[in-house]
Design an enzyme around this catalytic site. Sequence first.
Site, PDB file in Angstrom:
ATOM      1  N   ASN A  13    -122.920  69.812 -38.413  1.00  0.00           N
ATOM      2  CA  ASN A  13    -122.150  68.705 -37.847  1.00  0.00           C
ATOM      3  C   ASN A  13    -120.627  68.915 -38.441  1.00  0.00           C
ATOM      4  O   ASN A  13    -120.386  68.832 -39.684  1.00  0.00           O
ATOM      5  CB  ASN A  13    -122.622  67.338 -38.380  1.00  0.00           C
ATOM      6  CG  ASN A  13    -121.222  66.197 -38.115  1.00  0.00           C
ATOM      7  OD1 ASN A  13    -120.515  66.303 -37.134  1.00  0.00           O
ATOM      8  ND2 ASN A  13    -121.520  64.879 -38.924  1.00  0.00           N
ATOM      9  N   TRP A  14    -119.900  69.486 -37.410  1.00  0.00           N
ATOM     10  CA  TRP A  14    -118.590  70.131 -37.860  1.00  0.00           C
ATOM     11  C   TRP A  14    -117.599  68.757 -38.090  1.00  0.00           C
ATOM     12  O   TRP A  14    -116.349  69.073 -38.632  1.00  0.00           O
ATOM     13  CB  TRP A  14    -117.794  70.877 -36.861  1.00  0.00           C
ATOM     14  CG  TRP A  14    -118.775  72.160 -36.680  1.00  0.00           C
ATOM     15  CD1 TRP A  14    -119.913  72.615 -37.258  1.00  0.00           C
ATOM     16  CD2 TRP A  14    -117.907  73.388 -35.881  1.00  0.00           C
ATOM     17  NE1 TRP A  14    -120.162  73.907 -36.800  1.00  0.00           N
ATOM     18  CE2 TRP A  14    -119.135  74.353 -35.861  1.00  0.00           C
ATOM     19  CE3 TRP A  14    -117.136  73.345 -34.952  1.00  0.00           C
ATOM     20  CZ2 TRP A  14    -118.842  75.590 -35.268  1.00  0.00           C
ATOM     21  CZ3 TRP A  14    -116.915  74.747 -34.284  1.00  0.00           C
ATOM     22  CH2 TRP A  14    -117.977  75.495 -34.369  1.00  0.00           C
ATOM     23  N   LYS A  15    -117.861  67.541 -37.660  1.00  0.00           N
ATOM     24  CA  LYS A  15    -116.909  66.397 -37.756  1.00  0.00           C
ATOM     25  C   LYS A  15    -115.827  66.839 -37.230  1.00  0.00           C
ATOM     26  O   LYS A  15    -115.682  67.496 -36.189  1.00  0.00           O
ATOM     27  CB  LYS A  15    -116.857  66.060 -39.226  1.00  0.00           C
ATOM     28  CG  LYS A  15    -118.063  66.129 -39.858  1.00  0.00           C
ATOM     29  CD  LYS A  15    -118.166  65.153 -41.330  1.00  0.00           C
ATOM     30  CE  LYS A  15    -119.528  65.300 -41.990  1.00  0.00           C
ATOM     31  NZ  LYS A  15    -119.418  64.379 -43.241  1.00  0.00           N
ATOM     32  N   HIS A  98    -123.848  58.295 -36.252  1.00  0.00           N
ATOM     33  CA  HIS A  98    -123.516  58.897 -37.753  1.00  0.00           C
ATOM     34  C   HIS A  98    -123.197  57.954 -38.525  1.00  0.00           C
ATOM     35  O   HIS A  98    -122.132  57.077 -37.951  1.00  0.00           O
ATOM     36  CB  HIS A  98    -122.296  59.921 -37.560  1.00  0.00           C
ATOM     37  CG  HIS A  98    -122.472  60.986 -38.731  1.00  0.00           C
ATOM     38  ND1 HIS A  98    -121.566  60.564 -39.900  1.00  0.00           N
ATOM     39  CD2 HIS A  98    -122.921  62.052 -39.062  1.00  0.00           C
ATOM     40  CE1 HIS A  98    -121.688  61.289 -40.702  1.00  0.00           C
ATOM     41  NE2 HIS A  98    -122.505  62.182 -40.398  1.00  0.00           N
ATOM     42  N   GLU A 100    -120.366  57.735 -40.264  1.00  0.00           N
ATOM     43  CA  GLU A 100    -118.953  57.745 -39.981  1.00  0.00           C
ATOM     44  C   GLU A 100    -118.439  56.918 -38.892  1.00  0.00           C
ATOM     45  O   GLU A 100    -117.415  56.239 -38.744  1.00  0.00           O
ATOM     46  CB  GLU A 100    -118.259  59.039 -40.398  1.00  0.00           C
ATOM     47  CG  GLU A 100    -118.620  59.760 -41.402  1.00  0.00           C
ATOM     48  CD  GLU A 100    -118.517  61.018 -41.528  1.00  0.00           C
ATOM     49  OE1 GLU A 100    -118.193  61.668 -40.897  1.00  0.00           O
ATOM     50  OE2 GLU A 100    -118.915  61.786 -42.806  1.00  0.00           O
ATOM     51  N   GLU A 170    -130.006  59.921 -43.117  1.00  0.00           N
ATOM     52  CA  GLU A 170    -128.623  60.322 -43.948  1.00  0.00           C
ATOM     53  C   GLU A 170    -128.374  59.232 -45.000  1.00  0.00           C
ATOM     54  O   GLU A 170    -127.456  58.386 -44.500  1.00  0.00           O
ATOM     55  CB  GLU A 170    -127.543  60.856 -42.956  1.00  0.00           C
ATOM     56  CG  GLU A 170    -127.846  61.863 -42.217  1.00  0.00           C
ATOM     57  CD  GLU A 170    -126.587  62.697 -41.676  1.00  0.00           C
ATOM     58  OE1 GLU A 170    -126.632  63.739 -41.924  1.00  0.00           O
ATOM     59  OE2 GLU A 170    -125.560  61.827 -41.131  1.00  0.00           O
ATOM     60  N   GLY A 176    -121.225  64.154 -47.734  1.00  0.00           N
ATOM     61  CA  GLY A 176    -120.019  64.754 -48.219  1.00  0.00           C
ATOM     62  C   GLY A 176    -119.577  64.511 -49.557  1.00  0.00           C
ATOM     63  O   GLY A 176    -118.566  64.354 -49.845  1.00  0.00           O
ATOM     64  N   SER A 216    -125.359  66.339 -48.107  1.00  0.00           N
ATOM     65  CA  SER A 216    -125.016  67.395 -49.156  1.00  0.00           C
ATOM     66  C   SER A 216    -126.080  68.467 -49.386  1.00  0.00           C
ATOM     67  O   SER A 216    -126.448  69.021 -50.165  1.00  0.00           O
ATOM     68  CB  SER A 216    -124.555  66.933 -50.265  1.00  0.00           C
ATOM     69  OG  SER A 216    -123.562  66.153 -50.202  1.00  0.00           O
ATOM     70  N   GLY A 237    -123.504  68.815 -42.903  1.00  0.00           N
ATOM     71  CA  GLY A 237    -121.901  68.913 -42.834  1.00  0.00           C
ATOM     72  C   GLY A 237    -121.145  69.939 -43.188  1.00  0.00           C
ATOM     73  O   GLY A 237    -121.071  70.930 -42.568  1.00  0.00           O
ATOM     74  N   GLY A 238    -120.540  69.841 -44.317  1.00  0.00           N
ATOM     75  CA  GLY A 238    -119.734  70.691 -44.999  1.00  0.00           C
ATOM     76  C   GLY A 238    -120.345  72.310 -44.967  1.00  0.00           C
ATOM     77  O   GLY A 238    -119.547  73.141 -44.636  1.00  0.00           O
TER      78      GLY A 238
HETATM   79  C1  PEP Z   1    -123.169  64.981 -42.269  1.00  0.00           C
HETATM   80  O1  PEP Z   1    -121.937  65.079 -41.708  1.00  0.00           O
HETATM   81  O2  PEP Z   1    -123.805  64.697 -41.202  1.00  0.00           O
HETATM   82  C2  PEP Z   1    -123.579  65.309 -43.501  1.00  0.00           C
HETATM   83  C3  PEP Z   1    -124.865  65.261 -44.002  1.00  0.00           C
HETATM   84  O3  PEP Z   1    -122.429  66.008 -44.189  1.00  0.00           O
HETATM   85  P1  PEP Z   1    -122.565  66.731 -45.516  1.00  0.00           P
HETATM   86  O4  PEP Z   1    -123.440  67.842 -45.493  1.00  0.00           O
HETATM   87  O5  PEP Z   1    -121.081  67.311 -45.804  1.00  0.00           O
HETATM   88  O6  PEP Z   1    -122.825  65.977 -46.566  1.00  0.00           O
END
Ligand code: PEP
Length: 255
Positions: A13-15, A98, A100, A170, A176, A216, A237-238
Amino acid sequence: MNKAKRNAVIAGNWKMNKTASEARELIDGLLPLVKDAGCTVIIGVPFTDIHVAVEMTKGSNVHVAAQNCHFEASGAFTGEVSAPMLKEEGVEYVILGHSERRQYFAETDETVNKRARAALANGLKTIICVGESLDQREAGVTKEFVCGQVVAALEEMTAEDLKNVIIAYEPIWAIGTGKTATKEQAAEVCGFIRETVAEKYGQDVADALTIQYGGSMNAKNCDELLSMEDIDGGLIGGASLKPADFSVIVEAASK
Ligand code: PEP
């Protein structure tokens, strides 16, 4: 993971990251690293990167996801993008609900369900995100809250629809933050989700459902998390912005 029963899926997930030219560079670096993956690999890119992503991944084993879609096919919804629009661009998956989106853009269980049904009706596969806040975890309502989100997200869906649904667990407190759920915490809630799906659709449908963990997940902790029977992959994500790290996670899910 239990690959005898279901697909392992690693989705990035590049956001809101990467311009189209930056996306080109990232995908260029990623494709050779994941070409022999033994799991499904997805990149969830911003709308403006879809064209580049679809073009560059054609003929490869990498699939493209959008990060949202509206429930109407067209109309006066400024700033939104519809499922038919994504489908025509060659997108295969869409990430929905998501945290967010729920937190910053007023997405609700009801709109997540409507968006998911529109996506499925237009031939897109969905990754539906659910997860509790830290307050909810501390209040001991994680199971009730997350399973409630699952039931609401799947409202009016058939067992046939579920073949094109992935659920991503999640926990909001782990997204994040660098604070990963332990493998036991993550697997416990993924297990609750599977039980909830089994109650509604039967054990066979639940056993075939891919349930990812997200929060994470990275190159260091992925092996441990993916060793759990009920964790069938990750929403990343990251670490999905770094091809070397993302490919280590893909490798872990390929075993
Ligand atoms: C996400 O954006 O769905 C996510 C899990 O982010 P991260 O891996 O950065 O926690």
